[in-house]
Write a protein that holds these residues in place. Sequence first.
Motif, short mmCIF file in Angstrom:
data_model
loop_
_atom_site.label_atom_id
_atom_site.label_comp_id
_atom_site.label_asym_id
_atom_site.label_seq_id
_atom_site.Cartn_x
_atom_site.Cartn_y
_atom_site.Cartn_z
N GLY A 47 20.58 -4.61 -1.21
CA GLY A 47 20.56 -3.71 -2.14
C GLY A 47 20.16 -4.09 -3.56
O GLY A 47 20.16 -3.22 -4.64
N GLY A 48 19.80 -5.26 -3.76
CA GLY A 48 19.48 -6.05 -4.89
C GLY A 48 18.30 -5.10 -5.69
O GLY A 48 18.46 -4.92 -6.86
N ASN A 49 17.34 -4.99 -5.02
CA ASN A 49 16.03 -4.27 -5.42
C ASN A 49 16.28 -2.72 -5.56
O ASN A 49 15.77 -2.06 -6.29
CB ASN A 49 14.80 -4.49 -4.39
CG ASN A 49 14.36 -5.81 -4.53
OD1 ASN A 49 14.40 -6.72 -5.60
ND2 ASN A 49 13.79 -6.45 -3.44
N THR A 50 17.33 -2.20 -4.68
CA THR A 50 17.48 -0.79 -4.56
C THR A 50 18.42 -0.57 -6.04
O THR A 50 18.16 0.49 -6.78
CB THR A 50 18.73 -0.46 -3.38
OG1 THR A 50 18.24 -1.14 -2.34
CG2 THR A 50 18.67 0.88 -3.46
N GLU A 51 19.20 -1.59 -6.50
CA GLU A 51 19.76 -1.40 -8.00
C GLU A 51 18.77 -1.21 -9.03
O GLU A 51 18.97 -0.43 -9.91
CB GLU A 51 20.35 -2.74 -8.24
CG GLU A 51 21.98 -2.44 -7.50
CD GLU A 51 22.98 -3.61 -7.76
OE1 GLU A 51 24.20 -3.44 -7.64
OE2 GLU A 51 22.53 -4.62 -8.31
N VAL A 52 17.47 -1.92 -9.04
CA VAL A 52 16.52 -1.94 -10.01
C VAL A 52 15.81 -0.36 -9.69
O VAL A 52 15.75 0.07 -10.83
CB VAL A 52 15.69 -2.88 -9.67
CG1 VAL A 52 14.62 -2.74 -10.51
CG2 VAL A 52 16.18 -4.40 -9.71
N LEU A 53 15.60 -0.01 -8.74
CA LEU A 53 15.16 1.42 -8.49
C LEU A 53 15.80 2.25 -9.23
O LEU A 53 15.54 3.21 -10.06
CB LEU A 53 14.87 1.72 -6.89
CG LEU A 53 13.75 0.97 -6.26
CD1 LEU A 53 14.17 1.19 -4.90
CD2 LEU A 53 12.42 1.55 -6.80
#
Length: 242
Positions: A47-53
């Motif tokens: 979820g690293g990119n989900t956190e950015v979203l």
Amino acid sequence: MDATEIRQLVALERTHWWYRERRAILRRELRALGRPGRALDVGAAGGGNTEVLVEQGWDATATDSSPVAVEIARERGLRAVPADARGLPFESASVDLVTAFDVLEHVEQDHLVTEEIARVLRPGGHTLIAVPCDMELWSPHDDAVGHVRRYSRDSLVRVVEKAGLQVERVWSWNVLLRPLIARHRRGSTGSDLRRMPAVINAGLSAVVIAERYLPVQSRRGVTLFLRARRDESPFGHKVSLC
């Protein structure tokens, strides 16, 4: 990506040069898209990119076929659901953005993934995709992380357009470090995903950050990024390959 790789990724992604700069690219693309809406992060791993979203104001859901990945994403306070990228459990035309970083290369029938992306996008919605490029760079690293293929610009555009999406832009990333990475991987015996000394990490980060300011995105790199849009307009579209 197996459970061990996912946990290694989560442990490294906040500091590792590769993942930090990819998140920076995602932030820039999100700002260019304008007002946030509903987003899916397909193949989200931890979820690293989900956190950015979420940080950028998107109503984001992480999806992954790995129960371990879904569990880790939920532990980070993210909304996450188990899902095969070839059959997303979401209604048609229900989201404004789909991100799929390092997903297509793991799926033999990659067209099923792009078709699902197109199906769940609302008209006018976008997708951001990242894949490893160039079969000349194939190495034991690709075998270790479960890659089926690496992409050329033409093959990536083809599978996205086959799904009915309009490609707006394709560009290379990690161009300056390509010779070093190619040389390293020729002698590798497995995945490159590992912690490295801080001084090396900082040096590699400085090089890849320099690409933000240099006209190198049309050259061959290690990764391809693509932005595409679902648009029902009958008047065609134009693709920028730089």
